[in-house]
Design an enzyme around this catalytic site. Structure first.
Site, PDB file in Angstrom:
ATOM      1  N   HIS A 493       0.830  -1.209   0.000  1.00 31.39           N
ATOM      2  CA  HIS A 493       0.000   0.000   0.000  1.00 31.39           C
ATOM      3  C   HIS A 493       0.864   1.259   0.000  1.00 31.39           C
ATOM      4  O   HIS A 493       0.703   2.135  -0.861  1.00 31.39           O
ATOM      5  CB  HIS A 493      -0.906  -0.022   1.237  1.00 31.39           C
ATOM      6  CG  HIS A 493      -1.736   1.214   1.419  1.00 31.39           C
ATOM      7  ND1 HIS A 493      -3.078   1.251   1.134  1.00 31.39           N
ATOM      8  CD2 HIS A 493      -1.420   2.464   1.871  1.00 31.39           C
ATOM      9  CE1 HIS A 493      -3.547   2.465   1.384  1.00 31.39           C
ATOM     10  NE2 HIS A 493      -2.553   3.219   1.846  1.00 31.39           N
ATOM     11  N   GLU A 494       1.756   1.361   0.958  1.00 31.34           N
ATOM     12  CA  GLU A 494       2.570   2.574   1.061  1.00 31.34           C
ATOM     13  C   GLU A 494       3.472   2.747  -0.156  1.00 31.34           C
ATOM     14  O   GLU A 494       3.753   3.874  -0.572  1.00 31.34           O
ATOM     15  CB  GLU A 494       3.386   2.565   2.354  1.00 31.34           C
ATOM     16  CG  GLU A 494       2.544   2.589   3.630  1.00 31.34           C
ATOM     17  CD  GLU A 494       1.577   3.754   3.695  1.00 31.34           C
ATOM     18  OE1 GLU A 494       1.815   4.796   3.058  1.00 31.34           O
ATOM     19  OE2 GLU A 494       0.547   3.615   4.399  1.00 31.34           O
ATOM     20  N   HIS A 497       1.711   4.587  -2.847  1.00 29.28           N
ATOM     21  CA  HIS A 497       1.853   6.045  -2.685  1.00 29.28           C
ATOM     22  C   HIS A 497       3.209   6.505  -3.223  1.00 29.28           C
ATOM     23  O   HIS A 497       3.301   7.553  -3.871  1.00 29.28           O
ATOM     24  CB  HIS A 497       1.769   6.420  -1.200  1.00 29.28           C
ATOM     25  CG  HIS A 497       0.391   6.440  -0.635  1.00 29.28           C
ATOM     26  ND1 HIS A 497      -0.643   7.154  -1.187  1.00 29.28           N
ATOM     27  CD2 HIS A 497      -0.127   5.842   0.481  1.00 29.28           C
ATOM     28  CE1 HIS A 497      -1.738   7.009  -0.454  1.00 29.28           C
ATOM     29  NE2 HIS A 497      -1.452   6.210   0.568  1.00 29.28           N
ATOM     30  N   HIS A 500       3.265   6.772  -6.914  1.00 29.43           N
ATOM     31  CA  HIS A 500       2.558   7.990  -7.308  1.00 29.43           C
ATOM     32  C   HIS A 500       3.493   9.196  -7.215  1.00 29.43           C
ATOM     33  O   HIS A 500       3.524  10.056  -8.103  1.00 29.43           O
ATOM     34  CB  HIS A 500       1.349   8.177  -6.391  1.00 29.43           C
ATOM     35  CG  HIS A 500       0.315   9.118  -6.918  1.00 29.43           C
ATOM     36  ND1 HIS A 500      -0.753   9.549  -6.161  1.00 29.43           N
ATOM     37  CD2 HIS A 500       0.179   9.744  -8.114  1.00 29.43           C
ATOM     38  CE1 HIS A 500      -1.501  10.375  -6.864  1.00 29.43           C
ATOM     39  NE2 HIS A 500      -0.953  10.520  -8.056  1.00 29.43           N
TER      40      HIS A 500
END
Length: 701
Positions: A493-494, A497, A500
Site C-alpha cells: 500500500h505505502e 503512494h 505515485h
C-alpha cells in the site's frame, strides 16, 4: 547515518562534534546541498537550524509576495500566478526536511519547535491568503483567463484563485481576524493532540511478570517483549507498548484472556485515560472550532466545507457510499461472531464474546475453517524479500529498477535503506527511502512522505525524494523480521503512494496534489498484486530453507483471505461514520463528550458491542490530528476505484498487461492534480467505477 538516540542528542544540541561542524559550515538549510541528489545532511542539522530556516523562509516569502503586490505592471499569469507558485521555496525546503523527521524521530526538542512554529506558520499562511491586494491581482488573472494558457496553466490559475476563496479572501476584515484566530487555535490543538497520541502509543505499557501468561504468543514476540522490558529497567519481565507490532500479536495469539483484556483496553483508551495526555477536551474543542470556521466561510457544517473540493462533494454522497456497505458488512460480522462463540465453547466459555476475544477466536475459527495458520505463512514473509516482491511488481508494471545506495546518500536512521529509482529508459526517476521498523519517537501507523517533491528547475526535472515509514515487525535476537499478511499489504500500500510520488510530472507545484479521496487509489490498487501467485513465487521464501511458498499454502491464503472481512469492514466503517458524524454537526453541545457521542452513534447503527471503531476519537489521528478530517471515508471511496481499476488488468487475462499499466501511469500516476479525480479515472477506465468489485473482494456479495 544515526539512531533515534543520536537524533535526540543532535537536536538537543548535545552532539558537540556535529554541532561544531554545523557552526563552521553555517546553516546547511540556507545553502544548496552538495550531497548526492541534493539531499540534506540530516546528521548535522539542529533545532536551531530548522527554526532559522523556517523564520528566514517566511521572511523571504513575504518579500516575494510584496514584490508581486508592488509590481506596477498589470497582473499576468507569469508575474502573478507563476511568481506565487514559485514563492516560499526556502520555507518549503525547511518544512519538508523537518516534518518527516518530527514524525519518525520525534524528540522533546522537535515537539517543542513544532509547537513554537505552528502559530507562526498559520499566521504566515493567513497573511498570504488574506492579502487583499494579492487577491485582487489573482482575481484579475482568473476573471480574464488568457486563452493561450495550457490546460495545466489554466488549472493552476483556478486552484490558486479557489485557494484564496477557501482561505477567507472574500470575508470582511472582522471575519478575517476571527478566521486567523480560529486557524491558530485549530493548528495548535492538532499539534497537541498528535503529541499526546505519540506519547500514549509509545509509553503506555502492559507489564507481564510470568512467562506462562504469554502462552500462545510466538517466541519472537516474547523475545521482543523481554527486550522492551529490559530497556525500561524491568529485566526479567515482559512489556508491550501500544505500537501495533507490539500489542496486536497479543490480541491475536495469546490464550490468556485477562492479558488480552488489559492490552485491548490500553490500546483503545489512548488519549482517554484522564491523565496529562488525555485528549477528550482537545477533541471537543476541535469539533467546535472547526464548525465555527465552516460557518464563517458560509457552510452549514465542517464536512460540507471540506468536501466542497473533494470527489465526494457532499456529506450525503459519503453517507450514501458508507450505507451501501454497512448492511452487508454488519451481517457478515454477526456471522463471524457466531463462529467466535463456537470457538469459545471449545474452551469451556459459555459467556458472550468481548472485544478482546475477537481477534484471538477469529484467528482460531479461520484455522478451523481453512486449515490455515497465519504464523506458518509468516515464515515465508521476511521483510527484505517482501521488498523484493514490491520492486518486482513495479518493474513488471512500469519497468522501474532499484539500486541501493549505501554511502553517497545521507540517511537519518540506520535501519532506513536508500534507493535510486530508475525509469524504464534508464533515467533517474526518484530517490526512495524505506523505513520499516518501530522505535521511540516514531508515531504509530504507516505513511508515505517526501523530503522533496518532483518539480522543475531551469527547465530540468528535479527528482523527488520519497519515504515509506512503517512500524513493521522488527527482527529479534534469533529471528528475522517475519511479517503478517496485513503488514505485507501495508508495505505494498505505502509503496503505491511512493510510485505515485515517483511518477508525478507537473510543471507547477500548485497542481501537484490530487483530491484527498483520490489519493488512496494508487496505494490501494498496488495491494492487489501482493498475494498473486506469480508475485508470491518471487518473494515468499522460507526464512530458513529458502523454499518458495508451497502452492497449497498459497491457496489457503487465497481461500481464507475474505474471512474476517465483516470485522475489518465494520471497524473501518464505524470510524468513518464517527468522523463524519462529528463534522456534520450544525450545532455542538456546550459540554460535548466525544466518547459518549461515539458510543451513542454506534448504538444507533446497531454496532455489535464486541467491535469498536478502528480508531476511537481520542486516538483518531486521521481526523483529530488533521489531514483526513471529514475524510477517513476516503479509503473506502478509493477502494471502489481500485477494485474496479484492478478489473481492467484481470479482464485482459494478464495482471501485468502493459497497455493497461501504461494507461494507468499516463492518466492516474503522472498528471498530479491537473484534472479532477473522476476525470482521471474515466480517462483510464473509460467509465465511472462500479461498487460490485469492492463488495466481491471483501466477501460481502
Amino acid at each position: 547515518m544515526f539512531s533515534a538516540v543520536a537524533v535526540s542528542a543532535i537536536l538537543a544540541g548535545c552532539a558537540s562534534g556535529n554541532i561544531e561542524m554545523s557552526k563552521n559550515m553555517g546553516n546547511p538549510l540556507l545553502t544548496k546541498s552538495q550531497n548526492a541528489h541534493g539531499i540534506e545532511s540530516f546528521d548535522v542539522l539542529t533545532v536551531d537550524n530548522y527554526r532559522e530556516a523556517m523564520e528566514k523562509g517566511m521572511a523571504q516569502q513575504k518579500a516575494e509576495i510584496a514584490a508581486i503586490v508592488n509590481n506596477k505592471k498589470a497582473p499576468t499569469f507569469e508575474n502573478t500566478i507563476v511568481a506565487l507558485d514559485k514563492s516560499g521555496k526556502l520555507l518549503e525546503k525547511a518544512e519538508m526536511t523537518f516534518d518527516p523527521l518530527d514524525n519518525s524521530n520525534s524528540t522533546k526538542e522537535t515537539q517543542a519547535l513544532s509547537s513554537e512554529m505552528s502559530p507562526l506558520l498559520s499566521a504566515h499562511n493567513d497573511d498570504i491568503y488574506m492579502n487583499p491586494a494579492l487577491f485582487e491581482r489573482v482575481k484579475k488573472v482568473y476573471d480574464d483567463m488568457p486563452a493561450d494558457l495550457t490546460h495545466e496553466q489554466k488549472k493552476v490559475v483556478e486552484k490558486i484563485y479557489k485557494r484564496f476563496e477557501r482561505n477567507g479572501s472574500n470575508l470582511s476584515d472582522a471575519d478575517k481576524e476571527r478566521l486567523r484566530q480560529l486557524n491558530l487555535e485549530i493548528s495548535a490543538l492538532q499539534v497537541q493532540f498528535s503529541q499526546n497520541l505519540l506519547y500514549e502509543t509509545n509509553n503506555t505499557f502492559v507489564v507481564v511478570d510470568k512467562l506462562e501468561d504469554l502462552a500462545g504468543l510466538p517466541q519472537a514476540n516474547i523475545d521482543r517483549a523481554a527486550d522492551m522490558a529490559k530497556a525500561q529497567g524491568e529485566e526479567g519481565k515482559w512489556m508491550f507498548n501500544m505500537q501495533r507490532a507490539s500489542c496486536n500479536p497479543v490480541l491475536q495469539y495469546c490464550s490468556n484472556r485477562e492479558l488480552r483484556r488489559r492490552v485491548y483496553e490500553a490500546y483503545y483508551n489512548r488519549g482517554n485515560a484522564g491523565n496529562e495526555h488525555d485528549s477528550n477536551e482537545i477533541c471537543a474543542k476541535l469539533v467546535k472550532l472547526r464548525l465555527e470556521r465552516a460557518k464563517l466561510m458560509g457552510f452549514d457544517n465542517c464536512a460540507s466545507q471540506i468536501l466542497d473540493n473533494r470527489m465526494a462533494k457532499t456529506p450525503e454522497a459519503v453517507y450514501n457510499l458508507l450505507d451501501q456497505i454497512w448492511t452487508p458488512a454488519l451481517a457478515k460480522a454477526k456471522e463471524e461472531l457466531n463462529d467466535i462463540r463456537e470457538e469459545m465453547k471449545k474452551d469451556g466459555l459459555d459467556c458472550e464474546p468481548e472485544g478482546w476475544d475477537y481477534r484471538y477466536y477469529s484467528d482460531r475459527a479461520r484455522k478451523a475453517k481453512y486449515d490455515f495458520d497465519e504464523s506458518e505463512a509468516s515464515q515465508y514473509l521476511e521483510i527484505h524479500n517482501v521488498l523484493k516482491g514490491i520492486f518486482y511488481v513495479a518493474n513488471k508494471l512500469y519497468g522501474l529498477t532499484f539500486k541501493e545506495v549505501t554511502n553517497d546518500v545521507p540517511s537519518y536512521e540506520p535501519t532506513a535503506q536508500a534507493w535510486e529509482v530508475y525509469d524504464k529508459d534508464g533515467s533517474l526517476l526518484a530517490i526512495f527511502y524505506s523505513d520499516y521498523y518501530p522505535r521511540d519517537g516514531k508515531r504509530a501507523g504507516a505513511w508515505c512522505t517526501h523530503f522533496r517533491s518532483q518539480g522543475y528547475e531551469n527547465g530540468k526535472r528535479v527528482e523527488p525524494v520519497v519515504v515509506n515509514v512503517c512500524s513493521m515487525t522488527p527482527p529479534s535476537a534469533d529471528m528475522p523480521a517475519l511479517q503478517s499478511i496485513d503488514n505485507v499489504e501495508t508495505m505494498f500500500h505505502e509503496f503505491g503512494h511512493a510510485i505515485h510520488g515517483f511518477m508525478r510530472d507537473v510543471n507547477y507545484e500548485t497542481v501537484g496534489d490530487v483530491e484527498r479521496d483520490f489519493v488512496e487509489l494508487p496505494s490501494q490498487i498496488n495491494e492487489h498484486w501482493a498475494f498473486e501467485p506469480e508475485v508470491l513465487a518471487v518473494y515468499a521464501k522460507h526464512y530458513k530453507t529458502g523454499e518458495v511458498i508451497p502452492a497449497e499454502l498459497v491457496k489457503k491464503i487465497e481461500d481464507s483471505g475474505k474471512y474476517g472481512q465483516g470485522f475489518a469492514t465494520v471497524e473501518y466503517l464505524a470510524a468513518s461514520y464517527v468522523d463524519m458524524d462529528l463534522h456534520v454537526l450544525k450545532e455542538v453541545p456546550e459540554n460535548l463528550d466525544v466518547m459518549k457521542f461515539e458510543e451513542e452513534k454506534m448504538a444507533e447503527r446497531g454496532m455489535p458491542r464486541q467491535i469498536l471503531p478502528r480508531y476511537r476519537v481520542t486516538n483518531f489521528s486521521h481526523t483529530m490530528g488533521g489531514g483526513y478530517t471529514a475524510g477517513y471515508y476516503s479509503y473506502i471511496w478509493a477502494e471502489v476505484l481500485d477494485a474496479d481499476g484492478f478489473e481492467a488488468f484481470k479482464e485482459t487475462g494478464d495482471i501485468f498487461n502493459q497497455e493497461v499499466a501504461q494507461k494507468f501511469r499516463k492518466y492516474v500516476l503522472t498528471p498530479g492534480g491537473i484534472d479532477d479525480g473522476m476525470t482521471m479515472y474515466k480517462n483510464f477506465r473509460g467509465s465511472e467505477p462500479n461498487i460490485d468489485p469492492l463488495l466481491k473482494n471483501r466477501g460481502l456479495k
